[in-house]
Design a protein around this motif. Structure first.
Motif, mmCIF file in Angstrom:
data_model
loop_
_atom_site.group_PDB
_atom_site.id
_atom_site.type_symbol
_atom_site.label_atom_id
_atom_site.label_comp_id
_atom_site.label_asym_id
_atom_site.label_seq_id
_atom_site.Cartn_x
_atom_site.Cartn_y
_atom_site.Cartn_z
ATOM 1 N N ARG A 31 -1.654 -57.271 72.018
ATOM 2 C CA ARG A 31 -1.396 -55.855 71.752
ATOM 3 C C ARG A 31 0.013 -55.435 72.157
ATOM 4 N NH1 ARG A 31 -5.420 -52.841 75.267
ATOM 5 N NH2 ARG A 31 -4.830 -54.502 76.701
ATOM 6 N N CYS B 263 -3.624 -60.808 62.494
ATOM 7 C CA CYS B 263 -3.395 -61.922 61.571
ATOM 8 C C CYS B 263 -2.134 -62.652 61.988
ATOM 9 C CB CYS B 263 -3.281 -61.434 60.120
ATOM 10 S SG CYS B 263 -1.929 -60.288 59.836
ATOM 11 N N LYS C 70 5.685 -58.593 67.280
ATOM 12 C CA LYS C 70 4.402 -59.115 66.804
ATOM 13 C C LYS C 70 4.391 -60.646 66.816
ATOM 14 C CE LYS C 70 1.346 -58.825 62.722
ATOM 15 N NZ LYS C 70 1.720 -59.997 61.911
ATOM 16 N N GLU C 71 5.540 -61.249 66.522
ATOM 17 C CA GLU C 71 5.628 -62.713 66.507
ATOM 18 C C GLU C 71 5.479 -63.314 67.899
ATOM 19 O OE1 GLU C 71 8.758 -64.540 64.234
ATOM 20 O OE2 GLU C 71 9.036 -62.725 63.039
ATOM 21 N N LYS D 111 8.170 -55.778 64.268
ATOM 22 C CA LYS D 111 7.867 -57.020 63.547
ATOM 23 C C LYS D 111 8.206 -58.234 64.400
ATOM 24 C CE LYS D 111 8.361 -55.372 58.768
ATOM 25 N NZ LYS D 111 9.183 -55.426 57.535
ATOM 26 N N ASP E 88 1.596 -64.702 61.623
ATOM 27 C CA ASP E 88 2.891 -64.291 61.081
ATOM 28 C C ASP E 88 3.244 -65.162 59.882
ATOM 29 O OD1 ASP E 88 3.480 -62.370 63.212
ATOM 30 O OD2 ASP E 88 3.547 -64.168 64.482
ATOM 31 N N LEU F 22 -2.916 -64.087 68.727
ATOM 32 C CA LEU F 22 -3.857 -63.311 67.928
ATOM 33 C C LEU F 22 -4.718 -62.454 68.849
ATOM 34 C CD1 LEU F 22 -5.071 -65.791 65.155
ATOM 35 C CD2 LEU F 22 -3.716 -63.709 64.853
ATOM 36 N N GLY G 184 2.582 -54.581 60.434
ATOM 37 C CA GLY G 184 1.456 -55.505 60.311
ATOM 38 C C GLY G 184 0.421 -55.420 61.408
ATOM 39 N N PHE G 185 0.451 -54.346 62.191
ATOM 40 C CA PHE G 185 -0.523 -54.183 63.266
ATOM 41 C C PHE G 185 -1.752 -53.408 62.785
ATOM 42 C CE2 PHE G 185 3.352 -54.848 65.707
ATOM 43 C CZ PHE G 185 2.930 -55.597 66.787
ATOM 44 N N LEU H 172 3.225 -62.315 70.123
ATOM 45 C CA LEU H 172 1.857 -62.113 70.593
ATOM 46 C C LEU H 172 0.932 -63.223 70.116
ATOM 47 C CD1 LEU H 172 1.453 -58.316 69.735
ATOM 48 C CD2 LEU H 172 1.547 -59.260 72.048
ATOM 49 N N ARG I 96 -2.730 -53.801 67.584
ATOM 50 C CA ARG I 96 -3.257 -55.143 67.843
ATOM 51 C C ARG I 96 -2.846 -56.091 66.716
ATOM 52 N NH1 ARG I 96 -7.267 -57.082 71.080
ATOM 53 N NH2 ARG I 96 -7.901 -54.958 71.658
ATOM 54 N N LYS I 97 -2.491 -57.309 67.088
ATOM 55 C CA LYS I 97 -2.177 -58.353 66.116
ATOM 56 C C LYS I 97 -3.478 -58.996 65.640
ATOM 57 C CE LYS I 97 0.416 -62.687 65.617
ATOM 58 N NZ LYS I 97 1.454 -63.567 66.233
#
Length: 279
Positions: free
Chosen positions: A146, A276, A138-139, A135, A278, A143, A195-196, A141, A273-274
Protein backbone atom coordinates in the motif's frame (compact mmCIF):
# COMPACT_ATOMS: atom_id res chain seq x y z
CA UNK A 1 20.68 14.42 -10.41
CA UNK A 2 17.87 15.83 -8.24
CA UNK A 3 15.04 17.66 -10.01
CA UNK A 4 15.01 21.47 -9.86
CA UNK A 5 12.09 21.34 -7.45
CA UNK A 6 13.96 18.87 -5.25
CA UNK A 7 16.86 21.33 -5.07
CA UNK A 8 14.49 24.15 -4.07
CA UNK A 9 12.83 21.89 -1.48
CA UNK A 10 16.22 20.94 -0.05
CA UNK A 11 17.11 24.60 0.47
CA UNK A 12 13.77 25.39 2.10
CA UNK A 13 13.65 22.38 4.40
CA UNK A 14 17.30 22.58 5.40
CA UNK A 15 16.47 26.09 6.62
CA UNK A 16 13.31 24.90 8.42
CA UNK A 17 14.82 21.78 9.96
CA UNK A 18 15.55 23.03 13.48
CA UNK A 19 11.97 24.28 14.00
CA UNK A 20 10.07 21.65 12.02
CA UNK A 21 9.17 19.43 14.97
CA UNK A 22 7.60 22.40 16.78
CA UNK A 23 4.76 22.55 14.23
CA UNK A 24 1.66 20.37 13.74
CA UNK A 25 3.62 17.81 11.69
CA UNK A 26 4.32 15.38 14.58
CA UNK A 27 0.59 14.94 15.17
CA UNK A 28 -0.06 14.33 11.47
CA UNK A 29 2.77 11.79 11.36
CA UNK A 30 1.36 9.93 14.37
CA UNK A 31 -1.95 9.66 12.54
CA UNK A 32 -0.19 8.09 9.55
CA UNK A 33 0.78 5.17 11.78
CA UNK A 34 -2.75 4.86 13.16
CA UNK A 35 -4.28 4.99 9.68
CA UNK A 36 -1.97 2.39 8.14
CA UNK A 37 -1.62 -0.02 11.08
CA UNK A 38 1.91 -1.10 10.16
CA UNK A 39 2.63 -4.55 11.59
CA UNK A 40 5.67 -6.39 12.96
CA UNK A 41 7.92 -7.75 10.24
CA UNK A 42 6.74 -5.38 7.51
CA UNK A 43 8.99 -3.39 5.17
CA UNK A 44 8.23 0.36 5.12
CA UNK A 45 9.55 3.05 2.78
CA UNK A 46 9.03 6.57 4.17
CA UNK A 47 9.42 9.16 1.40
CA UNK A 48 10.07 12.80 2.27
CA UNK A 49 10.86 11.48 5.72
CA UNK A 50 12.08 14.84 7.03
CA UNK A 51 13.00 14.61 10.69
CA UNK A 52 11.77 11.03 10.98
CA UNK A 53 8.31 11.84 12.30
CA UNK A 54 6.78 8.89 10.43
CA UNK A 55 9.92 6.75 10.18
CA UNK A 56 10.53 6.49 13.92
CA UNK A 57 7.04 5.33 15.00
CA UNK A 58 6.92 3.10 11.90
CA UNK A 59 10.09 1.35 13.07
CA UNK A 60 8.57 0.85 16.50
CA UNK A 61 5.53 -0.69 14.81
CA UNK A 62 7.42 -3.10 12.53
CA UNK A 63 9.90 -4.10 15.21
CA UNK A 64 13.28 -5.80 14.81
CA UNK A 65 12.04 -8.18 12.12
CA UNK A 66 10.80 -5.33 9.92
CA UNK A 67 12.68 -2.53 8.19
CA UNK A 68 12.13 1.18 7.64
CA UNK A 69 13.94 3.04 4.87
CA UNK A 70 13.74 6.82 5.27
CA UNK A 71 14.31 8.98 2.17
CA UNK A 72 14.68 12.76 1.85
CA UNK A 73 16.69 15.38 -0.06
CA UNK A 74 17.19 17.58 3.00
CA UNK A 75 20.43 16.89 4.81
CA UNK A 76 19.38 19.12 7.69
CA UNK A 77 16.05 17.39 8.24
CA UNK A 78 17.58 13.91 8.07
CA UNK A 79 20.34 14.83 10.51
CA UNK A 80 17.70 15.53 13.15
CA UNK A 81 15.88 12.31 12.29
CA UNK A 82 19.06 10.25 12.56
CA UNK A 83 19.85 11.71 15.97
CA UNK A 84 16.31 11.08 17.21
CA UNK A 85 16.42 7.47 16.01
CA UNK A 86 19.82 6.96 17.64
CA UNK A 87 18.55 8.32 20.94
CA UNK A 88 15.56 5.95 20.71
CA UNK A 89 17.79 2.96 19.92
CA UNK A 90 16.06 2.36 16.57
CA UNK A 91 17.80 1.00 13.47
CA UNK A 92 16.49 2.91 10.45
CA UNK A 93 18.04 2.97 6.97
CA UNK A 94 18.56 6.59 5.85
CA UNK A 95 18.96 7.61 2.22
CA UNK A 96 19.46 11.12 0.84
CA UNK A 97 17.69 10.85 -2.50
CA UNK A 98 15.13 12.49 -4.79
CA UNK A 99 11.81 10.69 -4.21
CA UNK A 100 10.85 11.19 -7.87
CA UNK A 101 13.75 8.93 -8.91
CA UNK A 102 13.28 5.89 -6.71
CA UNK A 103 13.63 3.37 -9.55
CA UNK A 104 17.26 4.44 -9.92
CA UNK A 105 17.72 3.90 -6.19
CA UNK A 106 16.34 0.40 -6.57
CA UNK A 107 18.53 -0.36 -9.59
CA UNK A 108 21.58 0.76 -7.63
CA UNK A 109 20.68 -1.53 -4.74
CA UNK A 110 20.00 1.28 -2.30
CA UNK A 111 16.41 0.24 -1.54
CA UNK A 112 14.22 -2.85 -1.72
CA UNK A 113 11.59 -3.66 -4.32
CA UNK A 114 9.11 -5.49 -2.10
CA UNK A 115 7.80 -2.98 0.41
CA UNK A 116 4.59 -3.59 2.32
CA UNK A 117 3.94 0.11 2.85
CA UNK A 118 5.10 3.41 1.35
CA UNK A 119 4.32 6.63 3.18
CA UNK A 120 4.63 10.19 1.89
CA UNK A 121 3.33 12.76 4.36
CA UNK A 122 2.63 16.37 3.28
CA UNK A 123 5.00 16.20 0.30
CA UNK A 124 3.07 15.01 -2.75
CA UNK A 125 2.22 18.62 -3.64
CA UNK A 126 5.95 19.38 -3.90
CA UNK A 127 6.17 17.21 -7.01
CA UNK A 128 5.93 18.37 -10.62
CA UNK A 129 4.32 15.09 -11.69
CA UNK A 130 2.60 13.18 -8.86
CA UNK A 131 1.20 10.60 -11.30
CA UNK A 132 4.65 9.64 -12.53
CA UNK A 133 5.88 9.40 -8.93
CA UNK A 134 3.02 7.12 -7.86
CA UNK A 135 3.64 4.85 -10.85
CA UNK A 136 7.27 4.53 -9.74
CA UNK A 137 6.34 3.87 -6.14
CA UNK A 138 3.93 1.15 -7.21
CA UNK A 139 6.87 -0.74 -8.72
CA UNK A 140 8.53 -0.82 -5.30
CA UNK A 141 5.61 -2.58 -3.60
CA UNK A 142 4.89 -6.27 -3.27
CA UNK A 143 1.45 -7.40 -4.41
CA UNK A 144 -1.02 -6.18 -1.82
CA UNK A 145 1.37 -3.45 -0.69
CA UNK A 146 0.00 0.00 0.00
CA UNK A 147 0.81 3.70 -0.44
CA UNK A 148 -0.60 6.41 1.79
CA UNK A 149 -0.25 10.10 1.00
CA UNK A 150 -2.16 13.37 1.24
CA UNK A 151 -2.78 16.79 -0.23
CA UNK A 152 -4.13 19.91 1.44
CA UNK A 153 -7.67 20.64 0.34
CA UNK A 154 -8.27 23.33 -2.27
CA UNK A 155 -9.66 25.55 0.51
CA UNK A 156 -6.65 25.19 2.79
CA UNK A 157 -4.47 28.34 2.90
CA UNK A 158 -6.11 30.06 -0.10
CA UNK A 159 -3.41 32.72 0.00
CA UNK A 160 -0.85 30.01 -0.80
CA UNK A 161 -2.87 28.94 -3.83
CA UNK A 162 -2.92 32.55 -5.02
CA UNK A 163 0.87 32.80 -4.76
CA UNK A 164 1.16 29.64 -6.85
CA UNK A 165 -1.14 31.15 -9.49
CA UNK A 166 0.74 34.44 -9.74
CA UNK A 167 4.04 32.57 -9.65
CA UNK A 168 3.07 30.81 -12.87
CA UNK A 169 2.13 34.14 -14.45
CA UNK A 170 5.32 35.90 -13.33
CA UNK A 171 7.65 32.98 -14.01
CA UNK A 172 8.56 32.54 -10.34
CA UNK A 173 8.95 28.85 -9.52
CA UNK A 174 7.17 27.73 -6.39
CA UNK A 175 7.90 24.50 -4.53
CA UNK A 176 4.20 23.86 -3.97
CA UNK A 177 2.18 22.31 -6.81
CA UNK A 178 -1.42 22.45 -5.55
CA UNK A 179 -3.38 23.83 -8.46
CA UNK A 180 -4.34 20.35 -9.69
CA UNK A 181 -6.24 19.70 -6.45
CA UNK A 182 -9.82 20.71 -7.28
CA UNK A 183 -11.77 18.53 -4.83
CA UNK A 184 -11.69 15.24 -2.97
CA UNK A 185 -11.64 13.22 -6.19
CA UNK A 186 -8.42 14.76 -7.52
CA UNK A 187 -6.05 12.64 -5.42
CA UNK A 188 -8.17 9.52 -5.92
CA UNK A 189 -7.93 9.96 -9.68
CA UNK A 190 -4.13 10.13 -9.60
CA UNK A 191 -4.03 6.85 -7.67
CA UNK A 192 -6.43 5.20 -10.11
CA UNK A 193 -4.45 6.37 -13.14
CA UNK A 194 -1.29 5.01 -11.52
CA UNK A 195 -2.91 1.57 -11.32
CA UNK A 196 -3.87 1.40 -7.66
CA UNK A 197 -7.04 0.12 -6.10
CA UNK A 198 -8.43 2.66 -3.63
CA UNK A 199 -8.52 1.05 -0.21
CA UNK A 200 -9.65 4.17 1.60
CA UNK A 201 -10.23 7.82 0.72
CA UNK A 202 -11.28 10.47 3.21
CA UNK A 203 -11.00 14.08 4.30
CA UNK A 204 -9.04 14.49 7.52
CA UNK A 205 -9.27 17.62 9.67
CA UNK A 206 -6.10 19.61 10.08
CA UNK A 207 -4.40 20.71 13.26
CA UNK A 208 -4.86 24.47 13.34
CA UNK A 209 -8.10 26.46 13.13
CA UNK A 210 -9.36 27.60 9.76
CA UNK A 211 -9.16 31.33 9.13
CA UNK A 212 -11.35 34.07 7.77
CA UNK A 213 -9.92 37.21 6.21
CA UNK A 214 -11.45 40.46 5.11
CA UNK A 215 -10.63 41.32 1.52
CA UNK A 216 -8.84 44.48 2.67
CA UNK A 217 -6.29 42.34 4.54
CA UNK A 218 -4.64 41.34 1.26
CA UNK A 219 -1.71 43.73 1.65
CA UNK A 220 -0.95 42.56 5.17
CA UNK A 221 -1.10 38.91 4.09
CA UNK A 222 1.17 39.60 1.13
CA UNK A 223 3.79 41.10 3.43
CA UNK A 224 3.50 38.18 5.85
CA UNK A 225 3.88 35.50 3.18
CA UNK A 226 6.74 37.20 1.34
CA UNK A 227 8.66 37.10 4.60
CA UNK A 228 8.51 33.30 4.61
CA UNK A 229 10.67 30.69 2.88
CA UNK A 230 8.21 29.75 0.17
CA UNK A 231 7.39 33.23 -1.12
CA UNK A 232 10.45 35.44 -0.60
CA UNK A 233 10.98 35.85 -4.35
CA UNK A 234 7.71 37.80 -4.63
CA UNK A 235 9.09 40.46 -2.30
CA UNK A 236 12.22 41.19 -4.29
CA UNK A 237 12.87 44.55 -5.99
CA UNK A 238 11.46 44.70 -9.49
CA UNK A 239 8.79 42.11 -8.73
CA UNK A 240 7.18 43.18 -5.48
CA UNK A 241 4.84 45.90 -6.75
CA UNK A 242 3.37 43.82 -9.59
CA UNK A 243 3.13 40.72 -7.40
CA UNK A 244 1.32 42.69 -4.70
CA UNK A 245 -1.12 44.11 -7.26
CA UNK A 246 -1.87 40.63 -8.65
CA UNK A 247 -2.21 39.10 -5.19
CA UNK A 248 -4.62 41.81 -4.06
CA UNK A 249 -6.72 41.42 -7.20
CA UNK A 250 -6.99 37.64 -6.89
CA UNK A 251 -7.62 37.82 -3.15
CA UNK A 252 -10.49 40.22 -3.78
CA UNK A 253 -11.92 37.83 -6.38
CA UNK A 254 -11.82 34.95 -3.85
CA UNK A 255 -14.10 36.59 -1.32
CA UNK A 256 -17.40 34.96 -0.49
CA UNK A 257 -20.71 36.29 0.85
CA UNK A 258 -20.08 38.86 3.54
CA UNK A 259 -16.87 39.98 1.89
CA UNK A 260 -14.63 37.40 3.58
CA UNK A 261 -12.08 34.95 2.23
CA UNK A 262 -12.37 31.67 4.10
CA UNK A 263 -9.60 29.15 4.53
CA UNK A 264 -9.93 25.75 6.16
CA UNK A 265 -7.24 23.42 7.47
CA UNK A 266 -7.79 19.91 6.17
CA UNK A 267 -6.25 17.14 4.08
CA UNK A 268 -7.46 14.77 1.42
CA UNK A 269 -6.07 11.33 2.32
CA UNK A 270 -5.82 8.23 0.14
CA UNK A 271 -4.54 4.73 0.79
CA UNK A 272 -4.01 2.81 -2.44
CA UNK A 273 -3.27 -0.90 -2.79
CA UNK A 274 -1.24 -2.67 -5.47
CA UNK A 275 -3.46 -5.43 -6.84
CA UNK A 276 -1.67 -6.37 -10.05
CA UNK A 277 1.88 -6.70 -11.31
CA UNK A 278 3.83 -4.01 -13.14
CA UNK A 279 4.43 -3.82 -16.84
Amino acid sequence: MPSSNAIISKQIYDARSTKYNETWHPEHAANYILWTQAKPGQYVLDLACGTGLVSIPAKRAVGPTGTVTAVDVSTGMMAIGKESAKEAGLDIEWLEWDMTDMISAKEQGKIRGDYDLITCATALVLLDDPLSALKQWKELLKLGGRVITDTPTEKTAPEGMIFEEIGKELGIEQPSRRLWVKDGKSLEQVFIEAGFEIERSWKAPGYVPGKEYQADEAGELFDKWTGQYFCKAFGEDGVRDEARRMFTEKFEAAKEAGGVVRGEDAFYMVIGRKVCGDG
